[in-house]
Enzyme design. Structure first.
Site, PDB file in Angstrom:
ATOM      1  N   ARG A  59      57.039   8.183  10.677  1.00 14.38           N
ATOM      2  CA  ARG A  59      55.911   7.525  11.261  1.00 14.38           C
ATOM      3  C   ARG A  59      56.137   7.557  12.885  1.00 14.38           C
ATOM      4  O   ARG A  59      56.977   7.254  13.363  1.00 14.38           O
ATOM      5  CB  ARG A  59      55.772   6.093  10.767  1.00 14.38           C
ATOM      6  CG  ARG A  59      54.372   5.457  11.579  1.00 14.38           C
ATOM      7  CD  ARG A  59      54.747   4.716  12.715  1.00 14.38           C
ATOM      8  NE  ARG A  59      53.755   3.971  13.267  1.00 14.38           N
ATOM      9  CZ  ARG A  59      53.706   3.185  14.486  1.00 14.38           C
ATOM     10  NH1 ARG A  59      54.829   3.260  14.998  1.00 14.38           N
ATOM     11  NH2 ARG A  59      52.650   2.417  14.849  1.00 14.38           N
ATOM     12  N   SER A  85      62.038  -4.578  19.181  1.00 15.12           N
ATOM     13  CA  SER A  85      61.154  -3.281  18.927  1.00 15.12           C
ATOM     14  C   SER A  85      61.334  -2.450  20.239  1.00 15.12           C
ATOM     15  O   SER A  85      60.446  -1.472  20.076  1.00 15.12           O
ATOM     16  CB  SER A  85      59.651  -4.010  19.268  1.00 15.12           C
ATOM     17  OG  SER A  85      59.621  -5.138  18.775  1.00 15.12           O
ATOM     18  N   THR A 126      59.868   2.501  22.709  1.00 16.62           N
ATOM     19  CA  THR A 126      59.820   1.583  21.745  1.00 16.62           C
ATOM     20  C   THR A 126      60.519   2.006  20.563  1.00 16.62           C
ATOM     21  O   THR A 126      60.691   3.241  20.459  1.00 16.62           O
ATOM     22  CB  THR A 126      58.227   1.406  21.106  1.00 16.62           C
ATOM     23  OG1 THR A 126      58.187   0.568  20.152  1.00 16.62           O
ATOM     24  CG2 THR A 126      57.774   2.676  20.622  1.00 16.62           C
ATOM     25  N   THR A 135      57.089  -3.904  22.435  1.00 16.52           N
ATOM     26  CA  THR A 135      57.345  -2.544  23.020  1.00 16.52           C
ATOM     27  C   THR A 135      57.095  -2.693  24.625  1.00 16.52           C
ATOM     28  O   THR A 135      56.363  -3.530  25.141  1.00 16.52           O
ATOM     29  CB  THR A 135      56.135  -1.565  22.854  1.00 16.52           C
ATOM     30  OG1 THR A 135      56.613  -1.061  21.587  1.00 16.52           O
ATOM     31  CG2 THR A 135      55.958  -0.182  23.475  1.00 16.52           C
ATOM     32  N   THR A 174      50.165  -1.475  24.134  1.00 20.05           N
ATOM     33  CA  THR A 174      51.374  -2.257  23.125  1.00 20.05           C
ATOM     34  C   THR A 174      50.458  -2.658  21.957  1.00 20.05           C
ATOM     35  O   THR A 174      49.324  -2.939  22.219  1.00 20.05           O
ATOM     36  CB  THR A 174      52.226  -3.362  23.923  1.00 20.05           C
ATOM     37  OG1 THR A 174      52.822  -3.900  23.060  1.00 20.05           O
ATOM     38  CG2 THR A 174      51.181  -4.334  24.591  1.00 20.05           C
ATOM     39  N   GLY A 175      51.186  -2.744  21.109  1.00 20.35           N
ATOM     40  CA  GLY A 175      50.301  -3.070  19.606  1.00 20.35           C
ATOM     41  C   GLY A 175      50.577  -2.112  18.584  1.00 20.35           C
ATOM     42  O   GLY A 175      51.474  -1.199  18.753  1.00 20.35           O
TER      43      GLY A 175
HETATM   44  C1  SD4 Z   1      53.991   1.439  17.866  1.00 18.49           C
HETATM   45  N1  SD4 Z   1      53.093   0.432  19.958  1.00 18.49           N
HETATM   46  O1  SD4 Z   1      54.927   1.999  17.573  1.00 18.49           O
HETATM   47  C2  SD4 Z   1      54.349   0.642  19.129  1.00 18.49           C
HETATM   48  C3  SD4 Z   1      54.679  -0.674  18.848  1.00 18.49           C
HETATM   49  C4  SD4 Z   1      54.377  -1.894  19.862  1.00 18.49           C
HETATM   50  O2  SD4 Z   1      54.600  -4.058  20.499  1.00 18.49           O
HETATM   51  O3  SD4 Z   1      53.805  -1.737  20.751  1.00 18.49           O
HETATM   52  N2  SD4 Z   1      54.683  -2.883  19.633  1.00 18.49           N
HETATM   53  O4  SD4 Z   1      52.747   1.186  17.353  1.00 18.49           O
END
Ligand code: SD4
Length: 324
Positions: A214, A83, A204, A186, A237-238
């Site tokens: 996106r 990621s 990321t 990330t 993150t997320g």
């Molecule tokens: C995203 N926040 O592009 C990032 C992905 C991520 O752990 O954090 N992954 O949405």
């Protein structure tokens, strides 16, 4: 000693409350746990090695900005990470596109979004911050700027692990824009130097098999990253969509400005995120923050989020608490 004098004395010693008919009882004020400066925090277990690189940079005389850039560059090169960096999972067209941002506590910031063929998007984000009058460059414009700045363009091919995963995904091509407990990595890094100056970075390849074009929270100042020398710093993150909806990192810094501890601020951001997002059972997001006193806090929607915390003395992995 009179009851009143005893009460005042106890109030000064700690917080006091009165139970009707009983003497004042004193409770010690919970002491805040602060860590020595310099202090570096990063999301997930790859943060351990990133923190090491950041601390090494500081020890070698680099600035806190250098440290947060060099730190996450380590993860951008990590071939096991699916990621972050060009080895990350591609979008649904099979193209890997990267997002990154960088910020210092005086309000300087730069970011790149939806950028291809650049091995170190964090360094490109720094170049946007330092060499242009802008904050954010995206897509082909970001790539053209990278070429003009002498960044090498990498060949556009998937890493063996990413290619394998993508070919597997293509069998069903199910478009599920969710980040669950396994599916994210990330790196967000926030740091403070010995003088209390703050900086942060976030990089990321974003959501696996996303729609082409996106962009997530990571390159958006105030969503994936926010830093203010007057208060502290936060990163996220997320699932980016869920974090953008609440301006996650900015929200946390503002809550700390109003007196919340980093942990309380992260927890409140998770509460807000849960209230603004549907299907929360399928969404993972985690927040990480520090304030300028050196207090640290984290909170996530679901269990499983962890972060690495480094001082000059030690670098440890800590499990975050979560809502569920
Ligand atoms: C995203 N926040 O592009 C990032 C992905 C991520 O752990 O954090 N992954 O949405």
């Amino acid at each position: 000693m009179s009851q009143r004098r005893k009460f005042i004395k106890q109030s000064l010693m700690g917080s006091a409350f009165l139970i009707p008919g009983l003497e004042a009882v004193s409770r010690p004020i919970p002491s805040k746990e602060t860590f020595s400066k310099p202090l570096i925090l990063s999301t997930w277990n790859h943060g351990l090695s990133a923190n090491e690189a950041a601390i090494h940079t500081l020890k070698s005389g680099g600035s806190i900005l250098d440290a947060v850039e060099v730190g996450v560059k380590d993860t951008e090169l990590d071939m096991d990470n699916l990621s972050v960096g060009l080895q990350g999972l591609p979008d649904r067209e099979g193209i890997t596109t990267l997002d990154a941002s960088i910020m210092t506590g005086d309000g300087s910031c730069g970011s790149v979004a939806f950028v291809r063929q650049i091995k170190h998007p964090i360094s490109l984000a720094r170049a946007v911050m330092e060499k242009t009058p802008h904050v954010m460059l995206a897509g082909e414009g970001a790539r053209q700027f990278a070429i003009a700045e002498g960044f090498p363009l990498e060949k556009e091919e998937l890493s063996p692990k990413a290619a394998e995963a993508y070919n597997e995904w293509k069998k069903t091509s199910q478009y599920k824009p969710i980040i669950n407990i396994e599916n994210h990595d990330t790196i967000g890094m926030i740091g403070m130097d010995a003088e209390g100056n703050l900086a942060g970075s976030c990089t990321t390849s974003g959501l696996a098999y996303k729609m082409h074009g996106r962009v997530g929270d990571s390159p958006i100042i105030g969503a994936g990253l926010y830093v203010d020398n007057e208060v502290g710093a936060a990163t996220a993150t997320g699932l980016g969509e869920s974090i953008i909806r609440i301006c996650g990192a900015f929200l946390i810094v503002e809550l700390m400005r109003q007196g919340r501890s980093p942990r309380e601020a992260c927890q409140e951001a998770v509460r807000r995120l849960i209230s603004k997002n549907k299907n929360i059972k399928d969404i993972q997001a985690g927040f990480l923050a520090m304030n300028k006193e050196g207090e640290v806090g984290a909170f996530a929607v679901h269990p499983g989020f962890n972060y690495a915390q480094a001082t000059l003395q030690k670098n440890v992995l800590i499990d975050s608490k979560s809502h569920f």
